[in-house]
Write a protein that holds these residues in place. Structure first.
Motif, short mmCIF file in Angstrom:
data_model
loop_
_atom_site.label_atom_id
_atom_site.label_comp_id
_atom_site.label_asym_id
_atom_site.label_seq_id
_atom_site.Cartn_x
_atom_site.Cartn_y
_atom_site.Cartn_z
N THR A 60 3.57 -5.34 -5.90
CA THR A 60 2.81 -4.29 -5.26
C THR A 60 3.66 -3.70 -4.15
OG1 THR A 60 0.99 -5.83 -5.54
CG2 THR A 60 0.52 -3.76 -4.45
N ALA A 61 3.76 -2.39 -4.14
CA ALA A 61 4.56 -1.74 -3.11
C ALA A 61 3.88 -1.90 -1.76
CB ALA A 61 4.73 -0.26 -3.44
N SER A 62 4.70 -2.01 -0.73
CA SER A 62 4.14 -2.18 0.61
C SER A 62 3.41 -0.90 1.04
CB SER A 62 5.24 -2.53 1.60
OG SER A 62 6.27 -1.56 1.53
N ASN A 63 3.91 0.22 0.56
CA ASN A 63 3.27 1.49 0.88
C ASN A 63 3.54 2.41 -0.30
OD1 ASN A 63 2.46 3.97 1.72
ND2 ASN A 63 3.91 4.15 3.41
N ARG B 77 2.77 5.45 -0.94
CA ARG B 77 2.92 6.88 -0.68
C ARG B 77 1.95 7.72 -1.50
NH1 ARG B 77 7.92 7.23 2.41
NH2 ARG B 77 7.61 9.46 2.17
N GLY B 78 0.83 7.17 -1.86
CA GLY B 78 -0.14 7.92 -2.64
C GLY B 78 0.12 7.92 -4.13
N PHE B 79 1.19 7.28 -4.55
CA PHE B 79 1.51 7.22 -5.97
C PHE B 79 0.58 6.24 -6.68
CE2 PHE B 79 5.75 9.14 -6.98
CZ PHE B 79 5.94 9.77 -5.76
N THR B 80 0.29 6.53 -7.92
CA THR B 80 -0.40 5.58 -8.77
C THR B 80 0.65 4.75 -9.48
OG1 THR B 80 -2.10 7.24 -9.15
CG2 THR B 80 -2.09 5.33 -10.62
N ILE B 81 0.80 3.53 -9.10
CA ILE B 81 1.89 2.72 -9.65
C ILE B 81 1.43 1.97 -10.90
CG2 ILE B 81 3.40 0.77 -9.19
CD1 ILE B 81 3.59 1.68 -6.34
N GLU B 82 2.18 2.18 -11.97
CA GLU B 82 1.83 1.55 -13.24
C GLU B 82 2.70 0.34 -13.53
OE1 GLU B 82 2.55 4.72 -15.88
OE2 GLU B 82 0.76 5.86 -15.35
N GLU B 83 3.92 0.41 -13.08
CA GLU B 83 4.87 -0.61 -13.50
C GLU B 83 5.96 -0.75 -12.44
OE1 GLU B 83 6.65 0.38 -17.19
OE2 GLU B 83 8.04 -1.30 -17.16
N ALA B 84 6.42 -1.97 -12.26
CA ALA B 84 7.55 -2.21 -11.37
C ALA B 84 8.70 -2.75 -12.21
CB ALA B 84 7.17 -3.21 -10.28
#
Lengths: 143, 143
Positions: free
Chosen positions: A114-117, A119-126
């Motif tokens: 999980t990103a620390s922040n 930035r409003g992005f919807t994160i699907e994958e790292a």
DNA sequence: CGCTTTTCTTGAACAAGTCAAATGATGTGA
DNA sequence: TCACATCATTTGACTTGTTCAAGAAAAGCG
């Protein structure tokens, strides 16, 4: 090791026609994980004879879209392919010899971080790439 | 925002000669984080006039080697450059519009992640790329 | 100011990947 | 089993991003 029948089934389940180039590409990617396109072309030609590079590019794209293979491309490298799909694993790349090895993900499902922040992005994958030295280069170079 | 004198000092400290293309490139990368080479060439030409694309490539390589800029290249994208160096931050990339944003690393120093099984590799750095949708595309597309 | 070294320009070359049209094979339904 | 519509492959040229090489120009140093 999957059999040709397995490959055929995989193709059919993805609504892809069963052709010898596709079987050969699927087999080559299974046998040579993290191989680049040129190596795959070579392997395919070794197994079924003459195939155009275009056919291999096309097949790889079709297989990638179907989710049967995954395309990876570390910085400074050409496109590489692997058949480990579905699990959310990562890669470690040798800075010296470009070797690539799989690294299992601790979590197992995307996104494993999980990103620390965000930035409003919807994160699907790292996607994680570890950079370092492989055992061989580490011994030869890091002494 | 750094001044031209800051750029000049940065160049000198890296034993690089101070030339207008270098100043302009450094400034352009500062002003346009994550810009690709073509955008940088455009920005440089807008600020100091005609410069060969070759000079920009060369300058970018020199600055990268000196550690003044960092080259990033997510899959499917051309080379991009940024001036945030030294801190171990990561990036989040929009799958729809290719926008890139910075994401701070929770740990702060490399490698910020430890592989579950390093396969004998000596890991120096973990590079993380988050894939998802930016706020704009998320709203427009994910409705 | 003149010299040495580095940097920029010019122009060509390169590799990976893509596009497009025509040919060929595959699966399907009669 | 056969014919047909559709999808796959071949062929060859082409685009794009980047690099190479050689000569001209500029920077820095004494």
């Amino acid at each position: 090791m999957p059999t040709p029948l397995d490959f055929e089934r995989m193709l059919r389940e993805s609504s892809l026609r069963v052709t010898s180039p596709r079987m050969a590409v699927l087999s080559a990617v299974h046998e040579h994980p993290h191989a680049d396109t040129e190596s795959i072309i070579g392997a395919v030609r070794g197994s079924i004879g003459a195939v155009s590079h275009q056919a291999v590019y096309d097949v790889l794209k079709a297989l990638t879209n179907a989710g049967l293979v995954r395309r990876i491309q570390p910085q400074g490298s050409v496109a590489r392919y692997e058949t480990r799909v579905g699990d959310n694993h990562h890669h470690v790349v040798c800075r010296s010899c470009e070797a690539i090895a799989d690294v299992d993900c601790a979590i197992g499902h995307a996104p494993c971080l999980t990103a620390s922040n965000d930035r409003g992005f919807t994160i699907e994958e790292a996607e994680v790439v570890y950079w370092g030295l492989c055992p061989d280069c580490s011994g030869a170079d890091g002494s």
